[in-house]
Design an enzyme around this catalytic site. Structure first.
Site, PDB file in Angstrom:
ATOM      1  N   ASN A   1      26.287  -8.427  21.365  1.00 32.89           N
ATOM      2  CA  ASN A   1      27.193  -7.120  21.912  1.00 32.89           C
ATOM      3  C   ASN A   1      28.533  -7.510  21.621  1.00 32.89           C
ATOM      4  OD1 ASN A   1      28.238  -5.123  23.399  1.00 32.89           O
ATOM      5  ND2 ASN A   1      27.843  -6.135  25.579  1.00 32.89           N
ATOM      6  N   TRP A   2      28.929  -6.498  20.659  1.00 33.94           N
ATOM      7  CA  TRP A   2      30.421  -6.672  20.307  1.00 33.94           C
ATOM      8  C   TRP A   2      31.317  -6.105  21.014  1.00 33.94           C
ATOM      9  CZ3 TRP A   2      32.020  -6.932  14.398  1.00 33.94           C
ATOM     10  CH2 TRP A   2      31.332  -7.923  14.017  1.00 33.94           C
ATOM     11  N   LYS A   3      30.948  -5.407  22.146  1.00 31.16           N
ATOM     12  CA  LYS A   3      31.957  -4.699  23.114  1.00 31.16           C
ATOM     13  C   LYS A   3      32.778  -3.923  22.426  1.00 31.16           C
ATOM     14  CE  LYS A   3      30.532  -8.167  26.393  1.00 31.16           C
ATOM     15  NZ  LYS A   3      30.804  -9.140  27.548  1.00 31.16           N
TER      16      LYS A   3
ATOM     17  N   HIS B   1      25.018  -1.912  31.197  1.00 34.76           N
ATOM     18  CA  HIS B   1      25.958  -3.248  31.039  1.00 34.76           C
ATOM     19  C   HIS B   1      26.904  -3.331  32.373  1.00 34.76           C
ATOM     20  CE1 HIS B   1      28.671  -6.393  30.005  1.00 34.76           C
ATOM     21  NE2 HIS B   1      27.766  -6.775  29.047  1.00 34.76           N
TER      22      HIS B   1
ATOM     23  N   GLU C   1      29.785  -4.122  32.758  1.00 33.36           N
ATOM     24  CA  GLU C   1      31.017  -3.702  32.567  1.00 33.36           C
ATOM     25  C   GLU C   1      31.191  -1.960  32.623  1.00 33.36           C
ATOM     26  OE1 GLU C   1      31.653  -5.615  28.823  1.00 33.36           O
ATOM     27  OE2 GLU C   1      31.661  -7.539  29.795  1.00 33.36           O
TER      28      GLU C   1
ATOM     29  N   GLU D   1      22.175 -10.434  33.015  1.00 38.31           N
ATOM     30  CA  GLU D   1      23.266 -10.976  33.095  1.00 38.31           C
ATOM     31  C   GLU D   1      24.020 -11.188  34.419  1.00 38.31           C
ATOM     32  OE1 GLU D   1      24.738  -9.915  28.480  1.00 38.31           O
ATOM     33  OE2 GLU D   1      25.231  -8.360  29.948  1.00 38.31           O
TER      34      GLU D   1
ATOM     35  N   GLY E   1      31.531 -13.886  30.015  1.00 37.49           N
ATOM     36  CA  GLY E   1      33.128 -14.190  29.584  1.00 37.49           C
ATOM     37  C   GLY E   1      33.811 -15.621  30.299  1.00 37.49           C
TER      38      GLY E   1
ATOM     39  N   SER F   1      27.902 -16.113  28.949  1.00 38.68           N
ATOM     40  CA  SER F   1      28.438 -17.385  28.436  1.00 38.68           C
ATOM     41  C   SER F   1      27.296 -18.121  27.493  1.00 38.68           C
ATOM     42  CB  SER F   1      28.951 -18.244  29.586  1.00 38.68           C
ATOM     43  OG  SER F   1      30.066 -17.374  30.000  1.00 38.68           O
TER      44      SER F   1
ATOM     45  N   GLY G   1      30.876 -12.637  23.408  1.00 40.16           N
ATOM     46  CA  GLY G   1      31.945 -13.299  22.462  1.00 40.16           C
ATOM     47  C   GLY G   1      31.399 -14.231  21.419  1.00 40.16           C
TER      48      GLY G   1
HETATM   49  P1  13P Z   1      29.599 -13.303  26.923  1.00 44.93           P
HETATM   50  O1  13P Z   1      28.567 -14.007  25.849  1.00 44.93           O
HETATM   51  O2  13P Z   1      30.951 -13.285  26.227  1.00 44.93           O
HETATM   52  O3  13P Z   1      29.673 -14.105  28.204  1.00 44.93           O
HETATM   53  O4  13P Z   1      29.133 -11.778  27.478  1.00 44.93           O
HETATM   54  C1  13P Z   1      27.894 -11.618  27.669  1.00 44.93           C
HETATM   55  C2  13P Z   1      27.658 -10.106  27.655  1.00 44.93           C
HETATM   56  O5  13P Z   1      28.193  -9.487  28.544  1.00 44.93           O
HETATM   57  C3  13P Z   1      26.611  -9.530  26.666  1.00 44.93           C
HETATM   58  O6  13P Z   1      26.292  -8.523  26.902  1.00 44.93           O
END
Ligand code: 13P
Length: 252
Positions: free
Chosen positions: A10-12, A93, A95, A164, A170, A209, A231
């Site tokens: 997931n490149w966000k 997600h 976020e 998640e 993160g 993570s 990430g």
């Molecule tokens: P990280 O791997 O950066 O913790 O992010 C996880 C995430 O939100 C994937 O959708």
């Protein structure tokens, strides 16, 4: 039953034209791991260019609107993602649940719209640190699933669920192996209750993570059928060891 593993990046909100080279490198490296599925979920505006850059390699989106079309300024429909060449989308997600105040009901509508448009779906759930502290992690996730799982699923591999924990995203922190195992088992029970035998075929991903250093132990947990990686999916050098760890588990 061991399901075919899925490792999704997931490149966000990361990714410009200059990053297409990285997508090319990841897609090329992923060819060595044909026994698992690898996909990159990139910003909507990059999808079409990514698809042209790496034809045949699955590219996904990160969200869709629930409506097919209409007066929704700034939004992207599932049909648009599909039209751009995406094969999959993330919905729900944390976020977005947080910043865009997305409800379970809305996420369910998004998942159903995406499946109807021919996209695979990764539906995200996960508890806050407060919920885990109260001992409510499993109940929180069960509630999210109850409200956001699509009513019907046509193909068994079209839907995946990503667990998640919000506090693990993160942060470099992850739940214990036992906690991940308990949560994935509980999610499996919910999926079985909801969809019967088909619930056995839905992949349950862990996200939060995931790194080269912890991927192997996470993939060894029962009912962990892959990972949703933030990430560490941005660079080939970080992402490929995670893909390799999933592949090694698939072969074992
Ligand atoms: P990280 O791997 O950066 O913790 O992010 C996880 C995430 O939100 C994937 O959708």
């Amino acid at each position: 039953m061991a399901l075919r593993k899925l490792v999704a990046g997931n490149w966000k909100m990361h990714g410009l034209s200059s990053d297409l080279n990285e997508i090319r490198a990841i897609a090329a490296a992923a060819r060595d791991f044909s026994e698992i599925d690898v996909v990159l979920c990139v910003p909507a505006i990059l999808i079409e260019r990514a698809v042209r850059t790496v034809p045949g390699f699955p590219i996904g989106g990160q969200d869709v609107h629930h409506a097919e079309k209409g007066a929704h300024t700034g939004c992207t429909s599932a049909l648009m993602l599909h039209d751009a060449g995406a094969t999959l989308t993330i919905v729900g997600h944390s976020e977005r649940r947080d910043a865009q105040r997305e409800s379970n009901e809305e996420i369910k509508a998004k998942a159903e719209a995406a499946l109807a448009a021919g996209l695979d779906v990764i539906l995200c759930v996960g508890e806050s640190l407060e919920a885990r502290g109260r001992g409510d992690a499993i109940a929180t996730v069960a509630g999210q699933l109850g409200g956001s799982l699509p009513s019907v699923i046509a193909g068994e591999t079209k839907l995946a669920v990503a667990y998640e924990p919000i506090w693990a995203i993160g942060t470099g922190k992850i739940p214990t192996i036992v906690e991940i195992g308990e949560m994935h088992a509980a999610i499996r029970d919910t999926l079985r209750d909801r969809y019967g035998e088909r619930g056995e075929l839905i992949r349950i991903l862990y996200g939060g993570s995931v790194k080269p250093s912890n991927a192997a132990e996470i993939f060894a947990i029962a009912d962990v059928d892959g990972a949703l990686v933030g990430g560490a999916s941005l660079k080939t050098v970080d992402f490929m060891p995670i893909v390799a760890a999933a592949s090694a588990r698939a072969a074992s």
